[in-house]
Each structure stands twice: as C-alpha cells, then as structure tokens.
Write an enzyme that holds these catalytic residues in place. Structure first.
Site, PDB file in Angstrom:
ATOM      1  N   HIS A  70       0.644  -1.482   0.374  1.00  0.00           N
ATOM      2  CA  HIS A  70      -0.088   0.272   0.038  1.00  0.00           C
ATOM      3  C   HIS A  70       1.114   1.742  -0.151  1.00  0.00           C
ATOM      4  O   HIS A  70       2.139   1.185  -0.006  1.00  0.00           O
ATOM      5  CB  HIS A  70      -0.611   0.136   1.562  1.00  0.00           C
ATOM      6  CG  HIS A  70      -0.476  -0.276   2.499  1.00  0.00           C
ATOM      7  ND1 HIS A  70       1.063   1.084   3.276  1.00  0.00           N
ATOM      8  CD2 HIS A  70      -0.187  -1.505   3.251  1.00  0.00           C
ATOM      9  CE1 HIS A  70       0.359  -0.090   4.249  1.00  0.00           C
ATOM     10  NE2 HIS A  70       0.758  -0.490   4.302  1.00  0.00           N
TER      11      HIS A  70
HETATM   12  P1  TYD Z   1      -1.487  -1.990   7.026  1.00  0.00           P
HETATM   13  O1  TYD Z   1      -1.104  -1.294   7.504  1.00  0.00           O
HETATM   14  O2  TYD Z   1      -2.177  -2.950   6.166  1.00  0.00           O
HETATM   15  O3  TYD Z   1      -0.950  -3.835   7.661  1.00  0.00           O
HETATM   16  P2  TYD Z   1       0.732  -4.110   6.511  1.00  0.00           P
HETATM   17  O4  TYD Z   1       1.027  -2.759   5.931  1.00  0.00           O
HETATM   18  O5  TYD Z   1       1.968  -3.323   7.967  1.00  0.00           O
HETATM   19  O6  TYD Z   1       1.601  -5.100   6.210  1.00  0.00           O
HETATM   20  O7  TYD Z   1      -2.720  -2.744   8.497  1.00  0.00           O
HETATM   21  C1  TYD Z   1      -3.027  -3.978   8.920  1.00  0.00           C
HETATM   22  C2  TYD Z   1      -4.374  -3.851   9.430  1.00  0.00           C
HETATM   23  O8  TYD Z   1      -3.200  -3.237  11.180  1.00  0.00           O
HETATM   24  C3  TYD Z   1      -5.631  -3.143   9.077  1.00  0.00           C
HETATM   25  O9  TYD Z   1      -6.728  -4.368   9.353  1.00  0.00           O
HETATM   26  C4  TYD Z   1      -5.591  -2.080  10.485  1.00  0.00           C
HETATM   27  C5  TYD Z   1      -4.863  -2.318  11.515  1.00  0.00           C
HETATM   28  N1  TYD Z   1      -4.640  -1.325  11.930  1.00  0.00           N
HETATM   29  C6  TYD Z   1      -4.115  -0.601  13.089  1.00  0.00           C
HETATM   30  O10 TYD Z   1      -5.573  -0.632  13.304  1.00  0.00           O
HETATM   31  N2  TYD Z   1      -4.029  -0.012  13.251  1.00  0.00           N
HETATM   32  C7  TYD Z   1      -2.351   0.973  13.066  1.00  0.00           C
HETATM   33  O11 TYD Z   1      -1.160   0.999  13.729  1.00  0.00           O
HETATM   34  C8  TYD Z   1      -1.901  -0.322  11.660  1.00  0.00           C
HETATM   35  C9  TYD Z   1      -0.192  -0.404  11.655  1.00  0.00           C
HETATM   36  C10 TYD Z   1      -2.833  -1.148  10.743  1.00  0.00           C
END
Ligand code: TYD
Length: 139
Positions: free
Chosen positions: A54
């Site tokens: 992303h």
């Molecule tokens: P995501 O940012 O997609 O994870 P990564 O980039 O590490 O693969 O987030 C994964 C899930 O966690 C998504 O459902 C959102 C949640 N999340 C939070 O609730 N708070 C946060 O600070 C972060 C980074 C993610």
C-alpha cells in the site's frame, strides 16, 4: 504530492556504545523530520509472508529492523528499489505517496515503525492502479 525514491533515505541513528550493550534513541523532529504520533511493530511474521502492499497519502514513516532483517521494496510509480534492513541503528524514511512492500523477514525479526499520524484508513491507497493514477495526476 510529488515524491520520489530520492526522498526515502536511510537515517543513521545515534548509538551509545557501552560494554553493557548498545543504546539507540530517536527524537521526533530531530532524528526524523516529523513529530512521532504513533509507534507500531510487526513481529511473529511467518516465513514467506509479505506485509505492506500500500501507499499513504500524507503519512510519513521511519522503519527500523529492531531485530533480524527484512527487505523493503519502494516504488514511486516510476522506479523501484529494494532496501535490506538489518541494523537497529538505521531507519528507512518513507515519505508520502510511495508504494511499499516488506518481505524476506528473517525468523524472529521485529519491524518497528514510527509514524507521523495516528492510524487512519482513509490515508491509504491499497489499490496499485489507483495509486499510480494519483501519482500521475497529483492534486
Ligand atoms: P496494514 O497497515 O495493512 O499492515 P502492514 O502494512 O503492516 O501490512 O494494517 C493491517 C491491519 O491492522 C489493518 O486492518 C489496519 C490495522 N492497523 C491498525 O488498526 N492500526 C495501525 O496503526 C496499523 C498500522 C494497522
């Protein structure tokens, strides 16, 4: 916002070396060019897993391999580069509007992320085509 891979630099963090062990610290607006509003970390990452996938509209981040190692693949819509992180005194700065993927996590690795804003799902581009389109037509 027009950003490119050149803005995503490795920041060499201070290290206090001591026979008792090393200490590194990070101060918002001093070692990172933003106030730190949130800290999160990835751990227990299974072998072969990929994180990220992303981009963020406004969020700035500093990514640190607290333990072990992993790769961060950065993509500004034109160019890509892969940064291997394996030292807890280097932070990779990621500016807004950069697509990132994290993979190749070593067993037991911990990825620490310092972020400029609280979590906000509306700040994400999770669709690569939409990200590319926004990159080509910045507001
Ligand atoms: P995501 O940012 O997609 O994870 P990564 O980039 O590490 O693969 O987030 C994964 C899930 O966690 C998504 O459902 C959102 C949640 N999340 C939070 O609730 N708070 C946060 O600070 C972060 C980074 C993610």
């Amino acid at each position: 916002m027009t950003t490119s891979l050149i803005d995503c630099t490795l920041i060499n963090l201070p290290r206090i070396l001591d026979p008792r062990g090393a200490l590194t610290f990070v101060e918002g607006s001093r070692h990172v060019p933003f106030q730190i509003a949130r800290v999160y970390y990835l751990y227990d990452v299974p072998g072969g897993a990929e994180r990220g996938g992303h981009a963020h509209k406004e969020l700035q981040q500093l990514i640190i391999a607290m333990s072990g190692s992993f790769d961060v693949i950065l993509d500004d819509g034109g160019e890509k580069k892969c940064v291997h992180l394996n030292r807890s005194y280097f932070g990779l700065r990621i500016v807004p509007m950069i697509w990132r993927q994290l993979n190749n996590f070593s067993s037991g690795s911990v990825c620490l992320v310092l972020a400029s804003h609280p979590y906000d799902e509306s700040d994400y581009y999770r669709d690569y085509a939409r990200f590319l389109s926004a990159k080509k037509n910045p507001r």
